[in-house]
Design a protein around this motif. Sequence first.
Motif, PDB file in Angstrom:
ATOM      1  N   ILE A 111       0.847  -1.194   0.000  1.00 16.69           N
ATOM      2  CA  ILE A 111       0.000   0.000   0.000  1.00 16.69           C
ATOM      3  C   ILE A 111       0.883   1.245   0.000  1.00 16.69           C
ATOM      4  CG2 ILE A 111      -1.776   1.268   1.285  1.00 16.69           C
ATOM      5  CD1 ILE A 111      -2.600  -1.487   2.453  1.00 16.69           C
ATOM      6  N   ALA A 112       0.558   2.170  -0.875  1.00 14.91           N
ATOM      7  CA  ALA A 112       1.338   3.399  -1.020  1.00 14.91           C
ATOM      8  C   ALA A 112       0.397   4.569  -1.267  1.00 14.91           C
ATOM      9  CB  ALA A 112       2.325   3.257  -2.175  1.00 14.91           C
ATOM     10  N   PRO A 113       0.882   5.792  -1.087  1.00 15.96           N
ATOM     11  CA  PRO A 113       0.033   6.957  -1.347  1.00 15.96           C
ATOM     12  C   PRO A 113      -0.239   7.145  -2.833  1.00 15.96           C
ATOM     13  CG  PRO A 113       2.254   7.642  -0.771  1.00 15.96           C
ATOM     14  CD  PRO A 113       2.199   6.165  -0.544  1.00 15.96           C
ATOM     15  N   ALA A 114      -1.325   7.813  -3.142  1.00 17.88           N
ATOM     16  CA  ALA A 114      -1.711   8.069  -4.528  1.00 17.88           C
ATOM     17  C   ALA A 114      -0.596   8.782  -5.275  1.00 17.88           C
ATOM     18  CB  ALA A 114      -2.992   8.895  -4.565  1.00 17.88           C
ATOM     19  N   GLY A 115      -0.267   8.279  -6.476  1.00 19.61           N
ATOM     20  CA  GLY A 115       0.787   8.865  -7.295  1.00 19.61           C
ATOM     21  C   GLY A 115       2.165   8.335  -6.993  1.00 19.61           C
ATOM     22  N   PHE A 116       2.259   7.360  -6.084  1.00 16.30           N
ATOM     23  CA  PHE A 116       3.571   6.843  -5.664  1.00 16.30           C
ATOM     24  C   PHE A 116       4.410   6.382  -6.850  1.00 16.30           C
ATOM     25  CE2 PHE A 116       6.188   3.121  -4.901  1.00 16.30           C
ATOM     26  CZ  PHE A 116       7.013   3.525  -3.866  1.00 16.30           C
ATOM     27  N   ALA A 117       3.859   5.507  -7.688  1.00 19.31           N
ATOM     28  CA  ALA A 117       4.648   4.905  -8.766  1.00 19.31           C
ATOM     29  C   ALA A 117       5.182   5.974  -9.715  1.00 19.31           C
ATOM     30  CB  ALA A 117       3.815   3.878  -9.525  1.00 19.31           C
ATOM     31  N   ASP A 118       4.332   6.899 -10.106  1.00 21.18           N
ATOM     32  CA  ASP A 118       4.760   7.942 -11.042  1.00 21.18           C
ATOM     33  C   ASP A 118       5.911   8.759 -10.466  1.00 21.18           C
ATOM     34  OD1 ASP A 118       2.892   7.182 -12.893  1.00 21.18           O
ATOM     35  OD2 ASP A 118       1.432   8.722 -12.353  1.00 21.18           O
ATOM     36  N   HIS A 119       5.792   9.167  -9.220  1.00 17.43           N
ATOM     37  CA  HIS A 119       6.809  10.037  -8.639  1.00 17.43           C
ATOM     38  C   HIS A 119       8.093   9.281  -8.302  1.00 17.43           C
ATOM     39  CE1 HIS A 119       4.268  13.529  -8.626  1.00 17.43           C
ATOM     40  NE2 HIS A 119       3.319  12.888  -7.981  1.00 17.43           N
ATOM     41  N   ALA A 120       7.976   8.044  -7.849  1.00 18.78           N
ATOM     42  CA  ALA A 120       9.175   7.254  -7.554  1.00 18.78           C
ATOM     43  C   ALA A 120       9.990   7.028  -8.818  1.00 18.78           C
ATOM     44  CB  ALA A 120       8.780   5.919  -6.924  1.00 18.78           C
ATOM     45  N   ILE A 121       9.312   6.782  -9.911  1.00 15.12           N
ATOM     46  CA  ILE A 121      10.012   6.517 -11.172  1.00 15.12           C
ATOM     47  C   ILE A 121      10.568   7.808 -11.762  1.00 15.12           C
ATOM     48  CG2 ILE A 121       9.619   5.800 -13.567  1.00 15.12           C
ATOM     49  CD1 ILE A 121       7.661   3.673 -12.297  1.00 15.12           C
TER      50      ILE A 121
ATOM     51  N   ARG B 113      -5.247   7.611  -0.879  1.00 19.82           N
ATOM     52  CA  ARG B 113      -4.999   9.014  -0.528  1.00 19.82           C
ATOM     53  C   ARG B 113      -5.331   9.263   0.945  1.00 19.82           C
ATOM     54  NH1 ARG B 113      -3.689  13.051  -3.615  1.00 19.82           N
ATOM     55  NH2 ARG B 113      -4.252  11.940  -5.526  1.00 19.82           N
ATOM     56  N   SER B 114      -6.485   8.840   1.372  1.00 19.60           N
ATOM     57  CA  SER B 114      -6.892   9.012   2.763  1.00 19.60           C
ATOM     58  C   SER B 114      -8.029   8.047   3.043  1.00 19.60           C
ATOM     59  CB  SER B 114      -7.323  10.461   3.032  1.00 19.60           C
ATOM     60  OG  SER B 114      -8.396  10.830   2.181  1.00 19.60           O
ATOM     61  N   GLY B 115      -8.478   7.994   4.285  1.00 19.25           N
ATOM     62  CA  GLY B 115      -9.575   7.125   4.658  1.00 19.25           C
ATOM     63  C   GLY B 115      -9.143   6.016   5.596  1.00 19.25           C
ATOM     64  N   THR B 116     -10.120   5.272   6.104  1.00 15.36           N
ATOM     65  CA  THR B 116      -9.881   4.209   7.072  1.00 15.36           C
ATOM     66  C   THR B 116      -9.825   2.855   6.368  1.00 15.36           C
ATOM     67  OG1 THR B 116     -10.993   5.467   8.801  1.00 15.36           O
ATOM     68  CG2 THR B 116     -10.742   3.100   9.168  1.00 15.36           C
TER      69      THR B 116
ATOM     70  N   THR C 231      -6.561  -1.258  12.510  1.00 15.89           N
ATOM     71  CA  THR C 231      -7.235  -0.122  11.892  1.00 15.89           C
ATOM     72  C   THR C 231      -6.232   0.994  11.602  1.00 15.89           C
ATOM     73  OG1 THR C 231      -9.259  -0.624  13.113  1.00 15.89           O
ATOM     74  CG2 THR C 231      -9.085   1.579  12.145  1.00 15.89           C
ATOM     75  N   PHE C 232      -6.201   1.406  10.339  1.00 14.83           N
ATOM     76  CA  PHE C 232      -5.352   2.513   9.895  1.00 14.83           C
ATOM     77  C   PHE C 232      -6.250   3.647   9.406  1.00 14.83           C
ATOM     78  CE2 PHE C 232      -2.356  -0.898   9.801  1.00 14.83           C
ATOM     79  CZ  PHE C 232      -1.078  -0.354   9.797  1.00 14.83           C
ATOM     80  N   GLU C 233      -6.013   4.839   9.902  1.00 15.58           N
ATOM     81  CA  GLU C 233      -6.662   6.037   9.363  1.00 15.58           C
ATOM     82  C   GLU C 233      -5.600   6.798   8.567  1.00 15.58           C
ATOM     83  OE1 GLU C 233      -8.573   8.369  12.388  1.00 15.58           O
ATOM     84  OE2 GLU C 233      -9.553   6.619  13.289  1.00 15.58           O
ATOM     85  N   PHE C 234      -5.663   6.711   7.232  1.00 13.30           N
ATOM     86  CA  PHE C 234      -4.668   7.341   6.370  1.00 13.30           C
ATOM     87  C   PHE C 234      -4.983   8.825   6.199  1.00 13.30           C
ATOM     88  CE2 PHE C 234      -4.257   2.879   5.062  1.00 13.30           C
ATOM     89  CZ  PHE C 234      -2.886   2.724   5.214  1.00 13.30           C
ATOM     90  N   ILE C 235      -3.921   9.640   6.218  1.00 11.15           N
ATOM     91  CA  ILE C 235      -4.039  11.101   6.185  1.00 11.15           C
ATOM     92  C   ILE C 235      -3.243  11.620   4.997  1.00 11.15           C
ATOM     93  CG2 ILE C 235      -3.651  13.223   7.487  1.00 11.15           C
ATOM     94  CD1 ILE C 235      -3.314  11.148   9.974  1.00 11.15           C
TER      95      ILE C 235
ATOM     96  N   ALA D  89       0.118  14.712   0.501  1.00 12.00           N
ATOM     97  CA  ALA D  89       0.738  14.911  -0.812  1.00 12.00           C
ATOM     98  C   ALA D  89       1.204  16.350  -0.973  1.00 12.00           C
ATOM     99  CB  ALA D  89      -0.252  14.567  -1.919  1.00 12.00           C
ATOM    100  N   GLY D  90       2.374  16.509  -1.596  1.00 15.10           N
ATOM    101  CA  GLY D  90       2.886  17.840  -1.879  1.00 15.10           C
ATOM    102  C   GLY D  90       3.600  18.488  -0.718  1.00 15.10           C
ATOM    103  N   THR D  91       3.878  17.716   0.332  1.00 19.65           N
ATOM    104  CA  THR D  91       4.651  18.254   1.454  1.00 19.65           C
ATOM    105  C   THR D  91       6.098  17.803   1.282  1.00 19.65           C
ATOM    106  OG1 THR D  91       4.035  16.364   2.857  1.00 19.65           O
ATOM    107  CG2 THR D  91       2.640  18.319   2.944  1.00 19.65           C
ATOM    108  N   GLU D  92       6.554  16.873   2.126  1.00 19.03           N
ATOM    109  CA  GLU D  92       7.935  16.405   2.021  1.00 19.03           C
ATOM    110  C   GLU D  92       8.163  15.603   0.746  1.00 19.03           C
ATOM    111  OE1 GLU D  92      11.154  13.603   2.366  1.00 19.03           O
ATOM    112  OE2 GLU D  92       9.042  13.049   2.546  1.00 19.03           O
ATOM    113  N   ALA D  93       7.133  14.976   0.227  1.00 16.69           N
ATOM    114  CA  ALA D  93       7.204  14.248  -1.045  1.00 16.69           C
ATOM    115  C   ALA D  93       5.930  14.527  -1.825  1.00 16.69           C
ATOM    116  CB  ALA D  93       7.372  12.749  -0.806  1.00 16.69           C
ATOM    117  N   PRO D  94       5.983  14.436  -3.151  1.00 18.13           N
ATOM    118  CA  PRO D  94       4.768  14.687  -3.934  1.00 18.13           C
ATOM    119  C   PRO D  94       3.681  13.645  -3.697  1.00 18.13           C
ATOM    120  CG  PRO D  94       6.576  13.949  -5.336  1.00 18.13           C
ATOM    121  CD  PRO D  94       7.165  14.225  -3.996  1.00 18.13           C
ATOM    122  N   ALA D  95       4.092  12.422  -3.299  1.00 14.51           N
ATOM    123  CA  ALA D  95       3.141  11.376  -2.938  1.00 14.51           C
ATOM    124  C   ALA D  95       3.481  10.926  -1.523  1.00 14.51           C
ATOM    125  CB  ALA D  95       3.228  10.192  -3.898  1.00 14.51           C
ATOM    126  N   GLU D  96       2.622  11.241  -0.553  1.00 18.31           N
ATOM    127  CA  GLU D  96       2.922  10.909   0.840  1.00 18.31           C
ATOM    128  C   GLU D  96       1.631  10.858   1.643  1.00 18.31           C
ATOM    129  OE1 GLU D  96       6.266  11.985   4.243  1.00 18.31           O
ATOM    130  OE2 GLU D  96       6.251  13.001   2.308  1.00 18.31           O
TER     131      GLU D  96
END
Length: 662
Positions: A209-219, A272-275, A282-286, A289-296
């Motif tokens: 599981i990764a944040p939205a846009g992870f693959a594009d930005h990592a590559i 991107r976010s959600g439980t 239980t994970f609440e994702f926050i 994006a656009g802070t320390e990394a473009p996908a985070e």
Amino acid sequence: MLNKLNSMMFVFCLSLAACAEGENAPAIPQESFEQPPAGVATAATRAANASFAASLPLEDQADFEDASRGFLAKIEDDAILSDNGAVVWNIRQFDFLTGAAPATVNPSLWRQAKLASQHGLFQVTEGIWQVRGYDLAVMTIIEGRTGWIIVDPLTTVETAAAALGLANSTLGTRPVSAVIYTHSHVDHFGGARGVINEEDIAARGVPVIAPAGFADHAITENVLAGNHMSRRAILMFGSSIARGETAHVSSGLGPGLPRGSISLVLPTEEVRSGTRIIDGVTFEFIDAAGTEAPAEFMFYLPEKRALCTAEVASGTFHNVLTPRGAKVRDALAWSRVIDSVLAEYGDRSDVVFASHHWPTWGAENVRAHLTGQRDIYRYVHDQTLRQANTGATMTEAAETLKDPSFAYNDFSTRGYYGTLNHNAKAVYQHYFGWWSGNPSDYHALPSEVTASRYVEAMGGSSSVLELGKSAFEQGDYRWAAELLNHLVFADPADAAARDWLAATFEQLGFQTESGAWRSYYLVAASELRNGLPEGLNPQLSNPEFVRAVPTMDLFNAMAARFNPAKMNRQPYVINFVFSDTDEQIAVHVSPDVIVPRSGAAAEPKASVQMSRETFDSILLGTGNVPALTLSGKIYISGDALSVRAFLNSLDQPAFWFPIVTP
């Protein structure tokens, strides 16, 4: 009229600040040098570091108590090794970090280095552990219903495997039930194959599981711009110099980078976010994006009252624009994301932990930590804009920023990685671009052209060298660096100029609080004295990484290597057909650009059929096209010369390009 008054007020304030600084500044010891010193702190550096030490409560032990809290076990071997026996991580490399800071290290950075070098397996809270001190980053292990949930599997396969091995041997062996990447930087996903493989994903259904846009930005970072970023990362992380009191002591963000195999396992799901319930937790994702990394993203674990801030809030002031190079980050968005987490979770968290450094425990301490982290990014953003809106240029704005009052007691807001000076410049760039607004800067001549003209205008090489030496002896190292850099760029073979510039960079490195700045200065000094090192080629050039990159992204990376000067044909198209992946890519070749497009073109000049594995070997330089064609692994129909012309038009960039010389 208002703009004119604002400008006058700005100049007046700057004048007052300059006078006050001159009145209060301690006298700088002066020394005479017949030869440029190497490996020793000058009187000016000793005085600067002593003054720095006196300005901070370095004896405060709170961080040391947190950094050692929950210790369970450590790796007892001398090193983490690769399969062929090469040292990936020397366990003892930071054993010299004892006692008071030597004169050659900023005392605040020395303190941070001692904290970051503490290594082993540590319990964060019930059901959460971290492995720290064997990589730049930290690997978090969360107990799920059936196995371990791994958060951020470090930079290399070897360090990740060693970290998991330490956890299994201490806590009891369990399978990996999920992998989470908090963001798209390589030190948080490169070790994935050390903890899982394709069989885990395909047969056992292990989610990645990764944040939205992870693959594009990592590559984008590691393939499209990877060569340049990797080269500058050598300087930023001190990869080519020793560890020691006159060399690399810490990256500030962590001890340093390992030398192993970097892998890439693409996520099975981007969120991107959600439980979400992951292996019973239980994970609440926050969204961050656009802070320390473009996908985070960050996440909260409600059953454990634990908040993970990824790399958004850690034990240091971070980079708004990293010295290795990346897309500039949004300091205001960064601050606002931390503020939203503070408001939502500050009263509900008993512990906050991140992807670097050590946790903070206790609700009051958690709130204080998040407040300081929020405020430092807000401070650099708002104060830079305040100065810029009065007419300050990027450099002028950066020079006016001083440490805020809270940074004298909250060490997590200090510039061990990022700094106020270069982060202010990043904020300026984010809003106004890379130039000052003065037209003389807009189309300036390159340094290779201007250097010799500056030297001539200042009276020739001997005169400039004497000016540089004089500035050095007065402890005016920033001015010495500017003078001597002109001399080196005018004549890179001038040994005296190189040695004095190296000595200047060294003193700047010895004084700086930022681990990244220190390593950059000291590697630059080493390259001036010793030339470019051999080996240490970028670790991303390996089959494990390349095979995970989508085919179209590889063709886009090829397009970024296209050299129009090498193409003398009229436009044409080549179809590439991959037999094992059922992919077809049409490459449209013209004298100026190449454009890859999914699907086959109707009337290609040629068609090339091969497996994706064969294609990867060509990109990695291990496969020879003529030999592969003769062996039948590549089949070309149509105009074979057009294929050769296309391949020959691609540059093969050298990794060890010069940075501190022309």
